[in-house]
Design an enzyme around this catalytic site. Sequence first.
Site, PDB file in Angstrom:
ATOM      1  N   SER A 106       1.836   2.799  -9.844  1.00 13.67           N
ATOM      2  CA  SER A 106       1.002   2.125  -8.922  1.00 13.67           C
ATOM      3  C   SER A 106       1.681   2.581  -7.643  1.00 13.67           C
ATOM      4  CB  SER A 106       1.564   0.846  -9.273  1.00 13.67           C
ATOM      5  OG  SER A 106       0.726   0.119  -8.286  1.00 13.67           O
ATOM      6  N   HIS A 151      -2.484   4.786 -10.098  1.00 14.54           N
ATOM      7  CA  HIS A 151      -2.684   2.982 -10.710  1.00 14.54           C
ATOM      8  C   HIS A 151      -2.778   2.541  -9.718  1.00 14.54           C
ATOM      9  CE1 HIS A 151      -3.486  -0.031 -12.353  1.00 14.54           C
ATOM     10  NE2 HIS A 151      -3.058  -1.204 -11.711  1.00 14.54           N
ATOM     11  N   ASP A 165      -4.011   0.125  -6.715  1.00 14.45           N
ATOM     12  CA  ASP A 165      -4.488  -2.348  -6.955  1.00 14.45           C
ATOM     13  C   ASP A 165      -4.961  -1.877  -5.799  1.00 14.45           C
ATOM     14  OD1 ASP A 165      -3.069  -2.584  -9.183  1.00 14.45           O
ATOM     15  OD2 ASP A 165      -1.413  -2.707  -8.505  1.00 14.45           O
ATOM     16  N   MET A 170      -6.863  -5.128  -3.516  1.00 13.74           N
ATOM     17  CA  MET A 170      -7.040  -6.775  -3.904  1.00 13.74           C
ATOM     18  C   MET A 170      -7.050  -7.430  -2.270  1.00 13.74           C
ATOM     19  SD  MET A 170      -2.948  -7.298  -4.918  1.00 13.74           S
ATOM     20  CE  MET A 170      -1.906  -6.244  -3.842  1.00 13.74           C
ATOM     21  N   HIS A 181      -7.532  -0.547 -10.089  1.00 17.54           N
ATOM     22  CA  HIS A 181      -7.661  -1.956 -10.427  1.00 17.54           C
ATOM     23  C   HIS A 181      -8.452  -2.644  -9.369  1.00 17.54           C
ATOM     24  CE1 HIS A 181      -4.933  -5.542 -11.908  1.00 17.54           C
ATOM     25  NE2 HIS A 181      -6.453  -5.116 -11.963  1.00 17.54           N
ATOM     26  N   MET A 202      -8.465  -6.378  -8.342  1.00 16.78           N
ATOM     27  CA  MET A 202      -8.189  -7.451  -7.933  1.00 16.78           C
ATOM     28  C   MET A 202      -9.296  -8.052  -7.250  1.00 16.78           C
ATOM     29  SD  MET A 202      -4.350  -7.572  -8.541  1.00 16.78           S
ATOM     30  CE  MET A 202      -4.229  -5.964  -8.811  1.00 16.78           C
ATOM     31  N   MET A 255      -2.683  -7.593 -18.482  1.00 19.99           N
ATOM     32  CA  MET A 255      -1.622  -8.117 -17.517  1.00 19.99           C
ATOM     33  C   MET A 255      -0.705  -9.057 -18.097  1.00 19.99           C
ATOM     34  SD  MET A 255      -3.095  -6.609 -14.649  1.00 19.99           S
ATOM     35  CE  MET A 255      -1.652  -7.838 -13.678  1.00 19.99           C
ATOM     36  N   GLY A 277      -0.839  -9.639  -8.407  1.00 18.62           N
ATOM     37  CA  GLY A 277      -1.872 -10.605  -7.090  1.00 18.62           C
ATOM     38  C   GLY A 277       0.094  -9.545  -6.327  1.00 18.62           C
ATOM     39  N   GLY A 321       3.699  -7.414  -6.766  1.00 22.08           N
ATOM     40  CA  GLY A 321       5.071  -6.545  -7.387  1.00 22.08           C
ATOM     41  C   GLY A 321       5.693  -6.998  -7.544  1.00 22.08           C
ATOM     42  N   GLY A 322       6.991  -6.844  -8.541  1.00 22.64           N
ATOM     43  CA  GLY A 322       8.376  -6.904  -8.431  1.00 22.64           C
ATOM     44  C   GLY A 322       8.187  -8.190  -9.822  1.00 22.64           C
ATOM     45  N   ASP A 354       0.553  -3.888 -17.049  1.00 24.10           N
ATOM     46  CA  ASP A 354       0.613  -3.928 -16.106  1.00 24.10           C
ATOM     47  C   ASP A 354       1.652  -5.092 -15.499  1.00 24.10           C
ATOM     48  OD1 ASP A 354       0.921  -3.778 -13.101  1.00 24.10           O
ATOM     49  OD2 ASP A 354      -2.006  -4.053 -12.938  1.00 24.10           O
ATOM     50  N   GLY A 355       2.462  -5.318 -14.966  1.00 26.21           N
ATOM     51  CA  GLY A 355       3.367  -5.963 -14.452  1.00 26.21           C
ATOM     52  C   GLY A 355       5.135  -6.188 -15.566  1.00 26.21           C
ATOM     53  N   GLY A 356       5.756  -5.241 -14.486  1.00 24.57           N
ATOM     54  CA  GLY A 356       7.413  -5.819 -14.981  1.00 24.57           C
ATOM     55  C   GLY A 356       7.721  -4.680 -16.295  1.00 24.57           C
ATOM     56  N   GLY A 393       5.296   0.369 -11.292  1.00 24.77           N
ATOM     57  CA  GLY A 393       5.657   0.066  -9.459  1.00 24.77           C
ATOM     58  C   GLY A 393       6.845   0.136  -8.996  1.00 24.77           C
TER      59      GLY A 393
END
Length: 219
Positions: free
Chosen positions: A9, A34, A36, A38, A67, A69, A138, A143, A145-146, A176-178, A198
């Site tokens: 990402s 990827h 994002d 937003m 993506h 959002m 998700m 919304g 990162g991290g 997507d996420g973590g 990411g």
Amino acid sequence: MTSFKIAPSILSADYANFESELKKLEATGAEYAHIDIMDGHFVPNISFGAGVVASMRPHSKLVFDCHLMVSNPEHHIEEFARAGADIISIHAEATPHIHGALQKIRAAGVKPSVVINPGTPVEAVKNVLNLVDQVLVMTVNPGFGGQAFLPETMDKIRELVVLREVNQLNFDIEVDGGIDDKTIGIAKEAGANVFVAGSYVFKGDVNHQVQTLRDALHD
């Protein structure tokens, strides 16, 4: 679809040097970039729009996995298609017209992908699975990162695997996420095959970080 794909990402990349960051990603053998998008409405953060995607497109042959959002994503499909998106992912929660919006993506010559948040059941997208090339689950709330990976979302991946088989459908399952060298294996075992990372990728040497993800997939 069973081939594994790494999708770093660029939300975690250096915004002032997207061209060089994309070149680094290409050198790792990553399949996707990827991206994002937003809007500050559907999610609190604001990132960038189609103009930035268009400016990156001449500098990379990576698959652009955009993506969105954003609220009412159907209003933005054509501009991201023109900007060079290869895949457009839209949230089931972001529009009352998810069926028509996915059709609109296909009509624009782009692969449609539907997204569900951690609190959204698979049932919400069951009737549009025949329209998509990808389902993005998700594994954090969207919304920022991290964030920490939510293991309970793996049940939705397992459910999607069953629905895909029973209905003889053909779509990738993206997470997507973590995602890091530990959680990627958990997602793989559940049935995911596209992995967005990411913060993990860009926290060190990009090539090394992507390789650790690949190694974890083959452990």
